[in-house]
Design an enzyme around this catalytic site. Sequence first.
Site, mmCIF file in Angstrom:
data_model
loop_
_atom_site.group_PDB
_atom_site.id
_atom_site.type_symbol
_atom_site.label_atom_id
_atom_site.label_comp_id
_atom_site.label_asym_id
_atom_site.label_seq_id
_atom_site.Cartn_x
_atom_site.Cartn_y
_atom_site.Cartn_z
ATOM 1 N N GLY A 49 0.834 -1.194 0.000
ATOM 2 C CA GLY A 49 0.000 0.000 0.000
ATOM 3 C C GLY A 49 0.862 1.234 0.000
ATOM 4 C CD GLN A 54 3.861 5.439 2.592
ATOM 5 O OE1 GLN A 54 2.790 4.922 2.280
ATOM 6 N NE2 GLN A 54 4.955 4.731 2.806
ATOM 7 C CB CYS A 103 6.762 1.473 6.521
ATOM 8 S SG CYS A 103 6.073 3.020 5.901
ATOM 9 C CG LEU A 104 6.825 1.065 0.229
ATOM 10 C CD1 LEU A 104 5.909 1.523 -0.897
ATOM 11 C CD2 LEU A 104 7.914 0.134 -0.307
ATOM 12 C CG HIS A 145 1.074 0.279 7.406
ATOM 13 N ND1 HIS A 145 2.207 -0.195 8.050
ATOM 14 C CD2 HIS A 145 1.522 1.188 6.499
ATOM 15 C CE1 HIS A 145 3.277 0.424 7.553
ATOM 16 N NE2 HIS A 145 2.889 1.259 6.606
ATOM 17 C CD GLU A 146 -0.773 1.885 3.214
ATOM 18 O OE1 GLU A 146 -0.433 3.073 3.036
ATOM 19 O OE2 GLU A 146 0.064 0.962 3.290
ATOM 20 C CG HIS A 149 1.381 5.912 6.070
ATOM 21 N ND1 HIS A 149 2.614 6.386 6.465
ATOM 22 C CD2 HIS A 149 1.601 4.650 5.639
ATOM 23 C CE1 HIS A 149 3.535 5.440 6.274
ATOM 24 N NE2 HIS A 149 2.937 4.370 5.784
#
Length: 192
Positions: A49, A54, A103-104, A145-146, A149
């Site tokens: 995701g 991000q 996480c990216l 998680h998203e 963010h």
Amino acid sequence: MAVLEIVTVGDPVLRERARELSADELRSDEVQRLIDDMIETKRAAHGAGIAANQVGRALRVAVVEVEPGNPRYPYKPIVPLTVIVNPEIEPVDDELFAVNEGCLSVPDLRGDVDRHVNVRVRYLDRDGEPHEEVRRGLTAGTFQHEVDHLDGALFLDRVRDPSTFSTWEQFDRHRRAEFEQRARALVERVGS
Ligand code: ZN
């Protein structure tokens, strides 16, 4: 479409609460292009995701998708491309599961985070259509998680036991087998 730069932990935009999009904004070429670029960026990075924060935009839009054969998360169930705009998420019950997350925006670090196993998600899709769904297991964790963010939170904030932090290489060496076994049992039991 373009692959955008993914900002990393320490960039203040990751700590901003992203703001809601109006119907007009969502329809705009600019936001529709942003969504296309986020999809391409997520795919290029093999993420499960990506949230707008991000890529440096504090807007309430995120993309969730787990493609078959995802090399970062081979144990995650497949999730078709889902664009979530102005999402709201609430637990369905009290059940928690310790998910080992990455996480990216947090390069080469993973850690264990307690996530709700069953969540109800309400959101608009990219065409402005409302959706309400129950997501379960690891997929529920990805949605949490998203949405974190979009609230300016990172998985780092939710790691209760810092001894679970590891690089991806050390995760593969010491934790992957045990975690994958637990994760697959969860997916088998609750689905996605
Ligand atoms: Zn992330």
